[in-house]
Design a protein around this motif. Sequence first.
Motif, short mmCIF file in Angstrom:
data_model
loop_
_atom_site.label_atom_id
_atom_site.label_comp_id
_atom_site.label_asym_id
_atom_site.label_seq_id
_atom_site.Cartn_x
_atom_site.Cartn_y
_atom_site.Cartn_z
N ALA A 27 0.85 -1.07 0.03
CA ALA A 27 -0.06 -0.06 0.01
C ALA A 27 0.67 1.34 -0.09
O ALA A 27 1.93 1.27 0.80
N ASP A 28 0.29 2.06 -0.74
CA ASP A 28 1.06 3.45 -0.69
C ASP A 28 2.31 3.58 -1.60
O ASP A 28 3.09 4.61 -1.59
N CYS A 29 2.83 2.50 -2.20
CA CYS A 29 3.87 2.65 -2.88
C CYS A 29 3.71 2.85 -4.38
O CYS A 29 2.80 2.15 -4.93
N THR A 30 4.31 3.90 -4.94
CA THR A 30 4.03 4.25 -6.27
C THR A 30 5.22 3.83 -7.32
O THR A 30 4.91 3.83 -8.43
N ASN A 31 6.28 3.27 -6.82
CA ASN A 31 7.43 2.81 -7.70
C ASN A 31 8.17 1.64 -7.12
O ASN A 31 7.93 1.56 -5.74
N ALA A 32 8.91 1.00 -7.90
CA ALA A 32 9.65 -0.14 -7.37
C ALA A 32 10.61 0.24 -6.29
O ALA A 32 10.82 -0.33 -5.12
N ASP A 34 10.38 2.93 -4.07
CA ASP A 34 9.74 3.07 -2.70
C ASP A 34 9.49 1.98 -2.47
O ASP A 34 9.58 1.90 -1.11
N PHE A 35 8.78 1.04 -2.92
CA PHE A 35 8.45 -0.41 -2.13
C PHE A 35 9.81 -1.01 -1.51
O PHE A 35 9.74 -1.50 -0.64
N PHE A 36 10.90 -1.06 -2.35
CA PHE A 36 11.97 -1.81 -2.03
C PHE A 36 12.64 -1.08 -0.63
O PHE A 36 13.07 -1.82 0.46
N GLU A 37 12.58 0.16 -0.60
CA GLU A 37 13.09 0.73 0.67
C GLU A 37 11.98 0.89 1.84
O GLU A 37 12.32 1.21 2.87
N LYS A 38 10.93 0.59 1.64
CA LYS A 38 9.84 0.96 2.59
C LYS A 38 10.29 0.09 3.94
O LYS A 38 10.28 -1.08 3.86
N ASN A 39 9.91 0.95 4.93
CA ASN A 39 10.36 0.27 6.14
C ASN A 39 11.74 -0.55 6.32
O ASN A 39 11.77 -1.91 6.72
N GLU A 40 12.72 0.05 5.75
CA GLU A 40 14.12 -0.45 5.80
C GLU A 40 13.95 -1.96 5.11
O GLU A 40 14.68 -2.91 5.48
N PHE A 94 12.07 -4.44 -9.72
CA PHE A 94 11.19 -3.99 -10.87
C PHE A 94 10.08 -5.05 -11.04
O PHE A 94 9.01 -4.94 -11.46
N MET A 95 10.74 -6.35 -11.39
CA MET A 95 10.17 -7.44 -11.58
C MET A 95 9.00 -7.80 -10.54
O MET A 95 7.95 -8.02 -10.83
#
Length: 144
Positions: A27-32, A34-40, A94-95
């Motif tokens: 949730a709330d991730c708009t790109n790869a 951001d998702f990779f870095e979310k919450n360390e 990205f995959m």
Amino acid sequence: MLPSIKNDLMYLLNILECIEKIILYFADCTNAEDFFEKNEQMNFNATLNLLTNIGENVGKISKELKQIYSDVDWPLIKSFRNRVVHDYINIDTFMVFDIITNDLKMLRGTIMNIVGIELDKGSFDTEEYEAAKKSFYYRHIKFD
């Protein structure tokens, strides 16, 4: 447990629970990135674990059910599990982002349809399904 369509309900519900958790973590991730870095990287790493679990459950589903629903690319899901487990360090962010964005919601809908159809056909135990709906373990699944 011997492979039989009668035993597939729990595997399918486990897949659905994993999908719902991934969607929550995503949730709330708009790109790869951001998702990779979310919450360390905790959300990304948890997602890889859940994708592995999805592949594990696919591997336990009976051949009978896989043949009936051959439009689902069961081997591809299982092979992605193998890739995550055996080549973890080289998993492309990205995959993973693409799989979550483009494939998981469709898989969720397909699995929900399979569960509904097989319940209607009597292949799955209705009592087991009703118990799962009340279970804390499956709390993320949108049953209705």
